[in-house]
Design a protein around this motif. Structure first.
Motif, PDB file in Angstrom:
ATOM      1  N   PRO A 102     -63.020 -78.357   7.372  1.00 48.51           N
ATOM      2  CA  PRO A 102     -61.772 -79.132   7.313  1.00 48.51           C
ATOM      3  C   PRO A 102     -61.973 -80.434   8.075  1.00 48.51           C
ATOM      4  O   PRO A 102     -62.682 -80.458   9.081  1.00 48.51           O
ATOM      5  N   GLU A 105     -60.044 -80.855  12.024  1.00 50.91           N
ATOM      6  CA  GLU A 105     -60.500 -79.812  12.953  1.00 50.91           C
ATOM      7  C   GLU A 105     -62.023 -79.749  12.996  1.00 50.91           C
ATOM      8  O   GLU A 105     -62.622 -79.538  14.051  1.00 50.91           O
ATOM      9  N   GLU A 129     -66.711 -73.301  11.145  1.00 54.70           N
ATOM     10  CA  GLU A 129     -65.881 -72.253  11.746  1.00 54.70           C
ATOM     11  C   GLU A 129     -64.431 -72.699  11.910  1.00 54.70           C
ATOM     12  O   GLU A 129     -63.534 -71.860  12.022  1.00 54.70           O
ATOM     13  N   TYR A 131     -62.571 -73.656   9.781  1.00 57.92           N
ATOM     14  CA  TYR A 131     -61.770 -73.070   8.693  1.00 57.92           C
ATOM     15  C   TYR A 131     -61.074 -71.796   9.138  1.00 57.92           C
ATOM     16  O   TYR A 131     -60.089 -71.365   8.540  1.00 57.92           O
ATOM     17  N   GLY A 132     -61.580 -71.158  10.167  1.00 54.36           N
ATOM     18  CA  GLY A 132     -61.033 -69.868  10.596  1.00 54.36           C
ATOM     19  C   GLY A 132     -59.864 -69.980  11.559  1.00 54.36           C
ATOM     20  O   GLY A 132     -59.246 -68.968  11.893  1.00 54.36           O
ATOM     21  N   TYR A 133     -59.546 -71.211  12.006  1.00 51.64           N
ATOM     22  CA  TYR A 133     -58.424 -71.352  12.945  1.00 51.64           C
ATOM     23  C   TYR A 133     -57.120 -71.426  12.179  1.00 51.64           C
ATOM     24  O   TYR A 133     -56.705 -72.490  11.735  1.00 51.64           O
ATOM     25  N   HIS A 134     -56.472 -70.286  12.013  1.00 52.28           N
ATOM     26  CA  HIS A 134     -55.214 -70.280  11.269  1.00 52.28           C
ATOM     27  C   HIS A 134     -54.070 -70.637  12.184  1.00 52.28           C
ATOM     28  O   HIS A 134     -54.100 -70.340  13.380  1.00 52.28           O
ATOM     29  N   LYS A 135     -53.070 -71.278  11.623  1.00 51.01           N
ATOM     30  CA  LYS A 135     -51.989 -71.802  12.463  1.00 51.01           C
ATOM     31  C   LYS A 135     -50.751 -70.931  12.413  1.00 51.01           C
ATOM     32  O   LYS A 135     -49.759 -71.218  13.063  1.00 51.01           O
ATOM     33  N   GLU A 136     -50.826 -69.895  11.605  1.00 50.77           N
ATOM     34  CA  GLU A 136     -49.671 -68.991  11.508  1.00 50.77           C
ATOM     35  C   GLU A 136     -50.161 -67.615  11.128  1.00 50.77           C
ATOM     36  O   GLU A 136     -51.152 -67.514  10.388  1.00 50.77           O
TER      37      GLU A 136
END
Lengths: 136, 209
Positions: A102, A105, A129, A131-136
């Protein structure tokens, strides 16, 4: 390659403002002292929205210190242009790599990792990695 | 020209005439291509190709490459560096890979061109990740290659028909795919420009015979 220097980061966006803004953000969040070299390749040479292979190759040459160059891209023609330049072989420095990440990020993760001395694999992995930080 | 001699016929001058005529055709059709793109894209397809093919025509007039492969490779490079949108790397890859496949041959026949163009189209598919039916330039290019195996006129007809047949499709690649079902009912600008370039190829071949 890997002559002891830091990995260079190139940020390719359709918009010059986005590319330079994300570069500024990533360097700011990388903290304190000197960061790895970061260059923005945003928009077209005449200031419009789009992708410029010339700005990309110039940015890559600018940040290339021999340790590899990680290219992060936004979408569409930015992705296709970098892939095409890599397929061509001679326009980007040796060790240049398109990183699947992304844009915002990934740029922060890449600049932090490169500034800490991570090699190209580590920089690419850190950016992907994100991509793995989800915000919800 | 020498259709009876399958190894020859199309020389560097032929490919230069084709691409120069493409530049003129793109000038003529730029507004139409941009209108199509305005409906489902970002309204720059005509102007982007105009910039790219102007640069191609200028470079070919100056450099006069000696082989078909060199003409196509140089033209591809120009498109990649001047277009500024996704059609630059896509058409640039098409021409460059086709040129590479033709190698150093001083002249080629229609069958060899069809074979090489097939490799160029495969490279476009790999670069963009699209397949037939995704409402992209590939929808016109793949039938064009098949048609070129028969004749130039078949290639032109197949590409034009295929471009029209993109209208009821839903876009699955590129900017238009964000529109989902709203992309249905509009002819794809990329397939339209691809059919234009193949149509000009047929006209150039007919004019030379």
């Amino acid at each position: 390659m890997s002559a002891g220097g830091q990995v260079g980061i190139v940020l390719v966006s359709h918009s010059a403002a986005v590319a330079s803004g994300v570069a500024e953000l990533a360097k700011g969040l990388a903290g304190g002292g000197a960061t790895a070299p970061v260059a923005a390749a945003g928009g077209t040479p005449d200031g419009g929205l789009g992708t410029s292979s010339e700005l990309i190759t110039a940015a890559a040459a600018e940040v290339d210190g021999g340790a590899g160059v990680a290219l992060l891209v936004d979408l569409g023609s930015a992705v296709l242009t970098v892939k095409t330049l890599l397929a061509d072989g001679d326009e980007l420095p040796e060790g240049a790599r398109l990183v699947d990440a992304p844009f915002v990020e990934g740029a922060v993760a890449a600049v932090v990792t490169a500034s800490a001395g991570g090699d190209l694999d580590a920089v690419a992995a850190a950016a992907s990695e994100a991509y793995g930080y989800h915000k919800e | 020209m020498a259709e009876q001699e399958p190894g020859t016929g199309l020389d560097a001058a032929f490919f230069t005439r084709w691409l120069t005529a493409c530049a003129a055709a793109v000038e003529r059709e730029a507004a139409h291509l941009t209108d199509l793109d305005a409906a489902i894209g970002d309204a720059d397809h005509g102007s982007n190709l105009q910039r790219g093919f102007r640069a191609v025509a200028d470079t070919l007039a100056k450099d006069e490459p000696a082989t078909p492969g060199a003409v196509l490779t140089l033209a591809g490079r120009q498109l990649i560096s001047t277009v500024g949108g996704a059609s630059g790397p896509l058409y640039g890859t098409l021409l460059r890979r086709t040129g590479k496949a033709l190698g150093d041959a001083p002249a080629v026949g229609r069958a060899a061109l069809a074979e090489a163009l097939g490799q160029g189209v495969a490279a476009v598919a790999q670069l963009g990740g699209a397949k037939a039916g995704d409402k992209t330039m590939l929808d016109a290019l793949e039938p064009a290659v098949a048609g070129l195996g028969q004749s130039y006129a078949d290639a032109a007809r197949a590409a034009a028909d295929a471009a029209e047949a993109t209208t009821p499709l839903q876009a699955r690649k590129g900017r238009a795919s964000y529109l989902g079902e709203r992309s249905i009912g509009h002819q794809d600008p990329g397939a339209t420009s691809a059919a234009l370039l193949i149509g000009v190829l047929a006209e150039t071949a007919e004019a030379g015979q």
